[in-house]
Write a protein that holds these residues in place. Structure first.
Motif: not given
Length: 347
Positions: A9-16, A108-115, A313-317
């Motif tokens: 994913y480009d962005v993973t947000i933690i917290g809803g 134990g679940e994993q998530h892959w993200t750019r930011t 985050a967008k500009l970081f990528m």
């Protein structure tokens, strides 16, 4: 090593909460592949504690019940169909050789993200309990730490213990509904918004300061019938008859393993730059979790945080990307959605 089955994913947000939900919406406006992860089984964050509380201070929104505002925010967050994961608390992050992150949950679940954007509020929250022996036996009857509905308090003699925003707000909300409302606080000054405090003091709410709740009394052993309050300075006590007791002594925060990530943090907040960057490259933050010089601790301020963090985050990528999204009336992502709503867009 990255599991080949993981989706990047480009962005993973933690917290809803409101910060996380609005970040998910705005991330869609910027055409980013977005995931939102919430530790609980429903979105809303801290707002879930007060579903019957009236929210007045969101721009362009007339007074709205907190529970209804959550529904609107969630509907908005789903506009661009982000992946939403519930019931997973992220406890670990590991930066990979290519600069991406693997996030791992407590189970134990994993998530892959750019930011990563942290919108975790005050972490895992627990209500501060009334520190009187045996108080917990009344939690199933008439001792309350949250108010889910106002109607059960109609015609009741209600005592509220606390002096912050929530205590003042509930005193104001219940004043016209309950037979009587008494608010007990250990200091003469209240910590809520000035206008709400003035409203409370001008109403029929009985303000008892500086007092603390020192004893609970029950005739049946099942419900609280009387409360002893004690003057904080003189030590003199008196008993008050009650039908219900509401305790608003604040929240206890626990950030858990997040404190081991290497973030620059204080007791309650992470320090961020004016662009909502943490000290860890690729990790940004928004909402109640952040602190910076011009921070506005309102829901409206949370939305601004979300925009700033996502733009960073967008500009970081992609450093050559536009600095911010076009307004919705000129944003291509809304053209098809406008057609679905029957709106003709001639621009």
């Amino acid at each position: 090593m990255i599991d080949q089955e993981l989706e990047l994913y480009d962005v993973t947000i933690i917290g809803g909460g409101p910060a996380g939900m609005y970040t998910a919406f705005y991330s869609g406006m910027r055409d980013l592949k977005t995931k939102l992860i919430e530790a609980k089984e429903e979105l809303g964050g801290r707002m879930r504690i007060y579903p019957e509380k009236m929210i007045w201070d969101v721009g362009g929104v007339t007074p709205t019940l907190c529970g209804d505002l959550i529904k609107r925010l969630e509907e908005q967050a789903r506009t661009f169909e982000p992946t939403i994961v519930l019931g997973q608390q992220i406890v670990n992050q590991a930066r990979q050789e290519d600069g991406t992150f693997i996030l791992t949950s407590a189970t134990g679940e994993q998530h892959w993200t750019r930011t990563v954007i942290l919108a975790i509020g005050y972490g895992i929250l627990q209500m501060a309990k009334l520190e009187i022996e045996g108080a917990d036996r009344y939690e199933v009857t008439n001792l309350h730490y949250t108010v889910q509905e106002l109607e059960p308090f109609r015609g009741k003699h209600v005592l509220i213990s606390g002096g912050g925003d929530s205590a003042v707000d509930w005193a104001n909300e219940l004043e016209s509904l309950a037979a009587s409302v008494t608010i007990v606080h250990r200091r003469d000054q209240f910590g809520g918004h000035e206008k709400n405090i003035s409203r409370m003091r001008a109403s029929s709410v009985k303000v008892r300061t500086p007092y603390t709740v020192s004893q609970l009394h029950s005739n049946s052993g099942e419900t609280i019938d009387q409360v002893t309050i004690t003057h904080a300075e003189s030590g003199e006590s008196e008993q008050l008859p009650v039908d219900a007791v509401i305790v608003n002594h604040g929240l206890k925060s626990d950030f858990g393993p997040l404190r081991d990530w290497g973030l620059e943090m204080g007791e309650w907040w992470a320090k961020v730059s004016p662009k909502l960057e943490t000290n860890l490259p690729g990790i940004f933050a928004a909402g109640d979790f952040v602190d910076y010089d011009s921070k506005v601790r309102l829901i409206a301020g949370t939305f601004t945080d979300a925009v700033l963090a996502l733009n960073s985050a967008k500009l970081f990528m992609d450093p050559d990307a536009p600095k911010y999204a076009y307004v919705s009336s000129h944003n291509d992502r809304f053209k098809e959605k406008n057609k679905a709503l029957g709106v003709i867009d001639d621009h």
